[in-house]
Write a protein that holds these residues in place. Structure first.
Motif, PDB file in Angstrom:
ATOM      1  N   GLN A 196      23.049 -20.450 -16.300  1.00 47.80           N
ATOM      2  CA  GLN A 196      23.071 -19.197 -15.201  1.00 47.80           C
ATOM      3  C   GLN A 196      21.722 -18.333 -15.453  1.00 47.80           C
ATOM      4  O   GLN A 196      20.802 -18.165 -14.883  1.00 47.80           O
ATOM      5  CB  GLN A 196      24.064 -18.428 -15.259  1.00 47.80           C
ATOM      6  CG  GLN A 196      24.153 -17.363 -14.239  1.00 47.80           C
ATOM      7  CD  GLN A 196      25.444 -16.751 -13.920  1.00 47.80           C
ATOM      8  OE1 GLN A 196      26.468 -17.311 -13.891  1.00 47.80           O
ATOM      9  NE2 GLN A 196      25.334 -15.298 -13.947  1.00 47.80           N
ATOM     10  N   GLN A 197      21.442 -17.992 -16.920  1.00 44.36           N
ATOM     11  CA  GLN A 197      20.164 -17.239 -17.207  1.00 44.36           C
ATOM     12  C   GLN A 197      18.716 -17.856 -16.835  1.00 44.36           C
ATOM     13  O   GLN A 197      18.091 -17.085 -16.223  1.00 44.36           O
ATOM     14  CB  GLN A 197      20.295 -17.008 -18.490  1.00 44.36           C
ATOM     15  CG  GLN A 197      19.268 -15.829 -19.083  1.00 44.36           C
ATOM     16  CD  GLN A 197      19.454 -14.733 -17.923  1.00 44.36           C
ATOM     17  OE1 GLN A 197      20.424 -14.038 -17.927  1.00 44.36           O
ATOM     18  NE2 GLN A 197      18.390 -14.145 -17.295  1.00 44.36           N
ATOM     19  N   GLU A 198      18.794 -19.286 -16.930  1.00 44.52           N
ATOM     20  CA  GLU A 198      17.714 -19.714 -16.528  1.00 44.52           C
ATOM     21  C   GLU A 198      17.244 -20.006 -14.925  1.00 44.52           C
ATOM     22  O   GLU A 198      16.421 -19.792 -14.488  1.00 44.52           O
ATOM     23  CB  GLU A 198      17.819 -21.353 -17.052  1.00 44.52           C
ATOM     24  CG  GLU A 198      17.686 -21.658 -18.737  1.00 44.52           C
ATOM     25  CD  GLU A 198      17.996 -22.807 -19.087  1.00 44.52           C
ATOM     26  OE1 GLU A 198      17.257 -23.457 -20.181  1.00 44.52           O
ATOM     27  OE2 GLU A 198      18.770 -23.693 -18.496  1.00 44.52           O
ATOM     28  N   GLU A 199      18.606 -20.063 -14.369  1.00 42.49           N
ATOM     29  CA  GLU A 199      18.642 -20.220 -13.000  1.00 42.49           C
ATOM     30  C   GLU A 199      18.118 -18.855 -12.471  1.00 42.49           C
ATOM     31  O   GLU A 199      17.400 -18.615 -11.439  1.00 42.49           O
ATOM     32  CB  GLU A 199      19.794 -20.752 -12.360  1.00 42.49           C
ATOM     33  CG  GLU A 199      20.041 -22.034 -12.207  1.00 42.49           C
ATOM     34  CD  GLU A 199      18.994 -22.590 -11.057  1.00 42.49           C
ATOM     35  OE1 GLU A 199      18.034 -22.153 -10.452  1.00 42.49           O
ATOM     36  OE2 GLU A 199      19.058 -23.882 -11.048  1.00 42.49           O
ATOM     37  N   ILE A 200      18.732 -17.701 -13.135  1.00 39.83           N
ATOM     38  CA  ILE A 200      18.289 -16.330 -12.638  1.00 39.83           C
ATOM     39  C   ILE A 200      16.750 -16.048 -12.838  1.00 39.83           C
ATOM     40  O   ILE A 200      16.103 -15.722 -11.866  1.00 39.83           O
ATOM     41  CB  ILE A 200      19.077 -15.316 -13.256  1.00 39.83           C
ATOM     42  CG1 ILE A 200      20.746 -15.137 -12.938  1.00 39.83           C
ATOM     43  CG2 ILE A 200      18.670 -13.994 -13.206  1.00 39.83           C
ATOM     44  CD1 ILE A 200      21.572 -14.617 -13.950  1.00 39.83           C
ATOM     45  N   THR A 201      16.188 -16.465 -14.121  1.00 39.57           N
ATOM     46  CA  THR A 201      14.805 -16.248 -14.256  1.00 39.57           C
ATOM     47  C   THR A 201      14.055 -17.045 -13.218  1.00 39.57           C
ATOM     48  O   THR A 201      13.057 -16.698 -12.395  1.00 39.57           O
ATOM     49  CB  THR A 201      14.543 -16.661 -15.607  1.00 39.57           C
ATOM     50  OG1 THR A 201      15.493 -16.042 -16.474  1.00 39.57           O
ATOM     51  CG2 THR A 201      13.015 -16.539 -16.094  1.00 39.57           C
ATOM     52  N   ILE A 202      14.392 -18.347 -12.960  1.00 35.21           N
ATOM     53  CA  ILE A 202      13.580 -19.152 -12.016  1.00 35.21           C
ATOM     54  C   ILE A 202      13.621 -18.628 -10.657  1.00 35.21           C
ATOM     55  O   ILE A 202      12.611 -18.601 -10.035  1.00 35.21           O
ATOM     56  CB  ILE A 202      13.871 -20.483 -11.946  1.00 35.21           C
ATOM     57  CG1 ILE A 202      13.911 -21.155 -13.474  1.00 35.21           C
ATOM     58  CG2 ILE A 202      13.637 -21.342 -10.757  1.00 35.21           C
ATOM     59  CD1 ILE A 202      14.075 -22.605 -13.611  1.00 35.21           C
ATOM     60  N   SER A 203      14.891 -18.088 -10.044  1.00 34.59           N
ATOM     61  CA  SER A 203      15.034 -17.489  -8.848  1.00 34.59           C
ATOM     62  C   SER A 203      14.246 -16.422  -8.792  1.00 34.59           C
ATOM     63  O   SER A 203      13.716 -16.081  -7.585  1.00 34.59           O
ATOM     64  CB  SER A 203      16.685 -17.255  -8.518  1.00 34.59           C
ATOM     65  OG  SER A 203      17.270 -18.451  -8.518  1.00 34.59           O
ATOM     66  N   LYS A 240       9.588 -13.660  -6.483  1.00 34.13           N
ATOM     67  CA  LYS A 240       8.046 -12.855  -6.518  1.00 34.13           C
ATOM     68  C   LYS A 240       6.906 -13.503  -6.220  1.00 34.13           C
ATOM     69  O   LYS A 240       6.021 -12.812  -5.579  1.00 34.13           O
ATOM     70  CB  LYS A 240       7.832 -12.734  -8.120  1.00 34.13           C
ATOM     71  CG  LYS A 240       8.731 -11.540  -8.957  1.00 34.13           C
ATOM     72  CD  LYS A 240       8.353 -11.544 -10.193  1.00 34.13           C
ATOM     73  CE  LYS A 240       9.309 -10.411 -10.997  1.00 34.13           C
ATOM     74  NZ  LYS A 240       9.332 -10.536 -12.339  1.00 34.13           N
ATOM     75  N   LYS A 241       7.133 -14.800  -5.818  1.00 29.97           N
ATOM     76  CA  LYS A 241       5.915 -15.597  -5.487  1.00 29.97           C
ATOM     77  C   LYS A 241       6.061 -15.808  -3.767  1.00 29.97           C
ATOM     78  O   LYS A 241       5.087 -16.755  -3.190  1.00 29.97           O
ATOM     79  CB  LYS A 241       5.937 -17.013  -6.245  1.00 29.97           C
ATOM     80  CG  LYS A 241       5.604 -16.734  -7.518  1.00 29.97           C
ATOM     81  CD  LYS A 241       5.586 -18.259  -8.219  1.00 29.97           C
ATOM     82  CE  LYS A 241       5.223 -18.143  -9.626  1.00 29.97           C
ATOM     83  NZ  LYS A 241       5.216 -19.403 -10.352  1.00 29.97           N
ATOM     84  N   GLY A 242       7.095 -15.047  -3.147  1.00 31.30           N
ATOM     85  CA  GLY A 242       7.256 -15.480  -1.691  1.00 31.30           C
ATOM     86  C   GLY A 242       7.903 -16.578  -1.305  1.00 31.30           C
ATOM     87  O   GLY A 242       7.677 -16.791  -0.053  1.00 31.30           O
TER      88      GLY A 242
END
Length: 189
Positions: free
Chosen positions: A3-10, A15-17
């Motif tokens: 979950q933490q990795e998915e939160i970071t990637i999301s 941020k990149k639109g």
């Protein structure tokens, strides 16, 4: 992926639109930065949805409502606090959001999420995100990941890999329209 990795990637995608396909507190949704008009335009195009049909904006805390509304009627806090199920409120006086997500009458539909994944993504991103059901316009809402059309999956930039096997007996949120004077009307129950 956890979950933490998915939160970071999301958050990095937002941020990149970029567009996300992610589990919300109700059904799977397509999301993006609610302040980025180009990203919102991509969602309208992907869904084949008319721009005069609004989309919902998600926030992680009622304390952030005044960032995006000219005035928050006090009853809103009571409604949010006492709601047992997901509640979307249509507010007058939207501000600091992309113009193509605000209705012609200046209203915006906002839901405060109680889902841990969504809350953490929004909190870390520190901006509201768009939430619209992961389906083509005028098609049935996908209630589980496996019901999402492959064209929708291919049309986003990142598909959240966790909770894809989760089955919830959750329907779309209740939607009420709140007026400046504190009165409200139920639009979807």
């Amino acid at each position: 992926m956890n979950q933490q990795e998915e939160i970071t990637i999301s958050v990095e995608c937002l941020k990149k639109g970029k567009l996300l396909l992610y589990p919300t507190d109700t059904v799977w949704g397509i999301g993006c930065d609610a302040t980025n008009s180009k990203s919102i335009q991509r969602i309208y195009k992907l869904k084949g949805r008319s721009e005069n049909k609004g989309m919902i904006v998600l926030l992680d805390s009622a304390d952030k409502l005044d960032r995006y509304l000219t005035k928050v009627p006090l009853i809103a806090y009571d409604l949010i606090l006492n709601s047992k199920s997901p509640l979307t409120i249509v507010y007058p006086g939207a501000k600091k959001l992309a113009k193509n997500i605000i209705a012609d009458d200046g209203t915006i539909a906002i839901r405060i999420v109680k889902d841990e994944f969504c809350s953490k993504v929004i909190s870390l991103f520190d901006k509201p995100i768009v939430s619209t059901s992961a389906n083509y316009s005028n098609q049935p809402t996908a209630t589980i990941f496996d019901q999402i059309d492959p064209g929708i999956v291919k049309g986003v930039d990142h598909v959240v890999s966790i909770f894809q096997d989760r089955v919830r007996s959750v329907k779309s949120s209740t939607i009420i329209k709140l007026e400046d004077d504190g009165t409200f009307l139920t639009l979807r129950n």
